[in-house]
Structure formats: C-alpha cells, structure tokens
Design a protein around this motif. Sequence first.
Motif, PDB file in Angstrom:
ATOM      1  N   ASP A  74    -110.471 -90.331 -24.167  1.00 33.03           N
ATOM      2  CA  ASP A  74    -109.882 -91.457 -24.988  1.00 33.03           C
ATOM      3  C   ASP A  74    -108.557 -92.113 -24.738  1.00 33.03           C
ATOM      4  O   ASP A  74    -108.262 -92.972 -24.594  1.00 33.03           O
ATOM      5  CB  ASP A  74    -109.008 -92.249 -26.430  1.00 33.03           C
ATOM      6  CG  ASP A  74    -111.181 -91.843 -27.558  1.00 33.03           C
ATOM      7  OD1 ASP A  74    -112.308 -93.369 -26.524  1.00 33.03           O
ATOM      8  OD2 ASP A  74    -111.688 -91.423 -27.585  1.00 33.03           O
ATOM      9  N   VAL A  75    -107.661 -90.718 -24.648  1.00 31.80           N
ATOM     10  CA  VAL A  75    -106.051 -90.834 -23.255  1.00 31.80           C
ATOM     11  C   VAL A  75    -106.376 -89.893 -23.555  1.00 31.80           C
ATOM     12  O   VAL A  75    -106.066 -88.684 -23.816  1.00 31.80           O
ATOM     13  CB  VAL A  75    -105.096 -90.528 -24.419  1.00 31.80           C
ATOM     14  CG1 VAL A  75    -104.307 -90.641 -24.221  1.00 31.80           C
ATOM     15  CG2 VAL A  75    -105.608 -92.398 -26.094  1.00 31.80           C
ATOM     16  N   TYR A  76    -105.210 -89.867 -22.279  1.00 34.82           N
ATOM     17  CA  TYR A  76    -104.875 -88.554 -21.312  1.00 34.82           C
ATOM     18  C   TYR A  76    -103.090 -88.823 -21.114  1.00 34.82           C
ATOM     19  O   TYR A  76    -102.558 -90.005 -20.458  1.00 34.82           O
ATOM     20  CB  TYR A  76    -105.571 -88.716 -19.708  1.00 34.82           C
ATOM     21  CG  TYR A  76    -106.684 -88.644 -19.585  1.00 34.82           C
ATOM     22  CD1 TYR A  76    -107.484 -86.613 -19.271  1.00 34.82           C
ATOM     23  CD2 TYR A  76    -107.348 -89.252 -19.601  1.00 34.82           C
ATOM     24  CE1 TYR A  76    -108.813 -87.249 -19.063  1.00 34.82           C
ATOM     25  CE2 TYR A  76    -108.886 -89.287 -19.635  1.00 34.82           C
ATOM     26  CZ  TYR A  76    -109.072 -88.487 -19.660  1.00 34.82           C
ATOM     27  OH  TYR A  76    -110.834 -88.549 -19.035  1.00 34.82           O
ATOM     28  N   HIS A  77    -103.127 -87.498 -21.702  1.00 34.04           N
ATOM     29  CA  HIS A  77    -100.866 -87.492 -22.439  1.00 34.04           C
ATOM     30  C   HIS A  77    -100.439 -86.446 -21.545  1.00 34.04           C
ATOM     31  O   HIS A  77    -100.542 -85.375 -21.699  1.00 34.04           O
ATOM     32  CB  HIS A  77    -101.026 -87.399 -23.742  1.00 34.04           C
ATOM     33  CG  HIS A  77     -99.609 -87.876 -24.372  1.00 34.04           C
ATOM     34  ND1 HIS A  77     -99.252 -88.193 -25.492  1.00 34.04           N
ATOM     35  CD2 HIS A  77     -98.604 -87.474 -23.841  1.00 34.04           C
ATOM     36  CE1 HIS A  77     -97.320 -88.456 -24.917  1.00 34.04           C
ATOM     37  NE2 HIS A  77     -97.319 -88.425 -24.428  1.00 34.04           N
ATOM     38  N   ILE A  78     -99.832 -86.788 -20.299  1.00 38.60           N
ATOM     39  CA  ILE A  78     -98.782 -85.809 -20.303  1.00 38.60           C
ATOM     40  C   ILE A  78     -97.862 -85.222 -20.574  1.00 38.60           C
ATOM     41  O   ILE A  78     -97.044 -86.350 -20.365  1.00 38.60           O
ATOM     42  CB  ILE A  78     -98.485 -86.479 -18.019  1.00 38.60           C
ATOM     43  CG1 ILE A  78    -100.177 -86.654 -17.684  1.00 38.60           C
ATOM     44  CG2 ILE A  78     -97.604 -84.797 -17.338  1.00 38.60           C
ATOM     45  CD1 ILE A  78    -100.142 -87.789 -16.591  1.00 38.60           C
ATOM     46  N   THR A  79     -97.713 -84.473 -20.914  1.00 43.12           N
ATOM     47  CA  THR A  79     -96.510 -84.141 -21.537  1.00 43.12           C
ATOM     48  C   THR A  79     -95.336 -84.033 -21.284  1.00 43.12           C
ATOM     49  O   THR A  79     -94.031 -83.911 -21.836  1.00 43.12           O
ATOM     50  CB  THR A  79     -97.043 -82.574 -22.176  1.00 43.12           C
ATOM     51  OG1 THR A  79     -96.721 -81.826 -21.222  1.00 43.12           O
ATOM     52  CG2 THR A  79     -98.209 -83.108 -23.557  1.00 43.12           C
ATOM     53  N   GLY A  80     -95.041 -83.835 -19.653  1.00 43.16           N
ATOM     54  CA  GLY A  80     -94.195 -83.697 -19.083  1.00 43.16           C
ATOM     55  C   GLY A  80     -94.326 -83.098 -18.182  1.00 43.16           C
ATOM     56  O   GLY A  80     -94.335 -81.723 -17.738  1.00 43.16           O
ATOM     57  N   ASP A  81     -93.248 -82.760 -17.246  1.00 48.92           N
ATOM     58  CA  ASP A  81     -92.278 -81.631 -15.900  1.00 48.92           C
ATOM     59  C   ASP A  81     -93.754 -81.710 -14.841  1.00 48.92           C
ATOM     60  O   ASP A  81     -93.834 -81.495 -14.373  1.00 48.92           O
ATOM     61  CB  ASP A  81     -93.251 -80.197 -16.673  1.00 48.92           C
ATOM     62  CG  ASP A  81     -91.186 -79.268 -15.668  1.00 48.92           C
ATOM     63  OD1 ASP A  81     -91.322 -80.135 -14.832  1.00 48.92           O
ATOM     64  OD2 ASP A  81     -91.460 -78.677 -15.686  1.00 48.92           O
ATOM     65  N   VAL A  82     -95.017 -82.170 -15.107  1.00 45.43           N
ATOM     66  CA  VAL A  82     -96.262 -82.847 -14.201  1.00 45.43           C
ATOM     67  C   VAL A  82     -96.476 -83.778 -14.221  1.00 45.43           C
ATOM     68  O   VAL A  82     -97.746 -84.141 -14.190  1.00 45.43           O
ATOM     69  CB  VAL A  82     -97.408 -81.756 -14.594  1.00 45.43           C
ATOM     70  CG1 VAL A  82     -96.783 -80.247 -14.186  1.00 45.43           C
ATOM     71  CG2 VAL A  82     -97.835 -81.747 -16.084  1.00 45.43           C
TER      72      VAL A  82
END
Length: 329
Positions: A61-69
Amino acid sequence: MRRICYIFREKEKNETSIELVFDAVSGEIEKRGYTIFKWYKPVSWKRTFREIWRLRKEKFDVYHITGDVNYLWLFFPWKRTTMTIHDIGMYKNNPKTLKRRLFVFLSFVLAAKFLKKITCVSELTKGDLINILGIDPAKIEVITNPLVLDMTPVAKDFNEDCPVILQIGTGWHKNLDTLIESVAGLQCHLEIIGRPQSELIRRMEELSVKYNISSGLSDSEVVEKYRQCDILFFVSRSEGFGLPILEAQTMGRPVLTSNEEPTRTVADKGALLYAPEDVSGIRDGIIRLCQDKELRTRLVQEGFRNVKKYGRSHVGRLYEDFYKKYMGL
C-alpha cells in the motif's frame, strides 16, 4: 490488512542513524495494526532490480524510502511511493559538480515533481529543498525524527572541578576542532565518540587537553556515555536534525549546541546556543555551566519538557496520519 514497505540503504555501509530512526517509526506503525516489511538495497545492481521487481509484484500500500537511496523512487509505483529527506549537506556543502547536480536532480527535484508528497526531518531541510533546489513547498511535509535510544533520566552530581564533556561524532561538521580550542587551559575531560583525525589528537596533546576516544559502541554503551557525562557539546557546523541533543536532554544533561537551524529548534529552550566558530563564547558557556547550578537546573528541566514532543508514539502517529492523508492508506 494494510502493508507498508520501508526501503533502506545497503547494510554493507555499516551506518545506523537512518535505520534506527525508521526501526522506531516502523515499530510504532506496526503497533497500530499495519503489516511492516523492511527491504535493504543489495550492493549488486542486478540483484537490486530483481528484488525491486518482486517488491512491485507484492503491491504494498505504501513504499517508503527512508533516506540515502532516494533515487530508487524511479523504480517503484509513484502513486504509492514516498521518501524522507534528512538533509542535502552533500550538495550544499560541496562543489556543485555535474555528477552531484545530476544526483540531486534525480533523487530530490524530479522525485518531488512526480511523487504525491515527500517528507523531511526539519524546517532547515525543507528550507534548503525550497531555496536551493527550487522544490514546491506544497510537496513537502516536515516530520521530525523520534528518540530512538532506550533512555531514562539518571541523576548525576555535576563535576564542577573537571566536567566530562561528551562529543558525538568527529567529522568536520561535528566541530571537534573548535571544542578543543575552547577548552584549552580549562580543567575538563573530553569524552569523544568517533575516530578523530590525527591532527586533532596532536592538538589535544599540545594543549594538554584530557580526553578519551571510543568508537564502534553498542547502543547500551552509548547510553552509558550519556550517563557518565556532565555536558553534551553539539555545536555542529551542519546537521540534518540533531538527535544527540534530545538524547542528552532525556538523560538530564545540559547541552551546548549551535544557534543555527535545525539544532536551535530541536533544542528549544533546553540548551545554550553559540555560533559554531565562537571559541570564546563556547568557552564562557562551559565556565557558566560549571559555576551556575541554577542555570544547569533550568536547562535540564527545559530539556525534559522539550523531549516530550519527540516520543516514538507521537512521531509514529504523525507518519500514520501522513500515510492516510497522502498515500490513501
């Protein structure tokens, strides 16, 4: 049941700051009844694309890129993808080479055009995204980092004769060099976590500064360093957020930090603020903390009040609200 996929940088980088933040966030989201999946980008690009294809087929339902990539947004379903930007120091504080400009354009500028909404961790980062990269402010939501270490206040008699000053990190932006010059001739002990350059160690020896250096510490060992210290020095030249401020405040320790954003806002009234290059001001601040018990008590109490805004449950609720409002969760 709604499912959220948190996307992390390579484990092989052996960095933990972003991972700790989103382990805390995802833990709170999971408590609220959501299914959580964590994916770490492989080093191999062949394997990366193969696994991204598998993740897309899972239809989270959600794809959350957490940082740095952050550039990985290109390969996930845009309507269901968001990201967190911690800072743009790698661009702001370095030469604007063609490679760096292209990286920032793909990772941040283009992402903000195609994704519904993105998050950042401070008003400073939001301002940089708007003023330096020209991103539409309507596309940015500020959600602060939560406290991630398991800490509780521990009372300690302040060592007025030889205070222990804790320094977290040894990169140029952490400003250890200014701290060293500021304490020259003072009776104090520097507790340094990191790997300082040899010239900084030589300078401490030249100035007869007492110090101890440690690195590769576990979370419990870092917490113990907070317990043993009298003052946290965090007058950084540049930060994306500034979690050590909140960690010291949670422990009940007075803080010296930068009068610039975001540390000024993160610390609120629970710290003495100085310009990063103000050697004489920082020196006077250390002396004031040693001599003024009422000042120390006031800063500690203000710190206790401040950290309530950064609890895991509170930040977790902010992310849940964000997902519901913008990701259709």
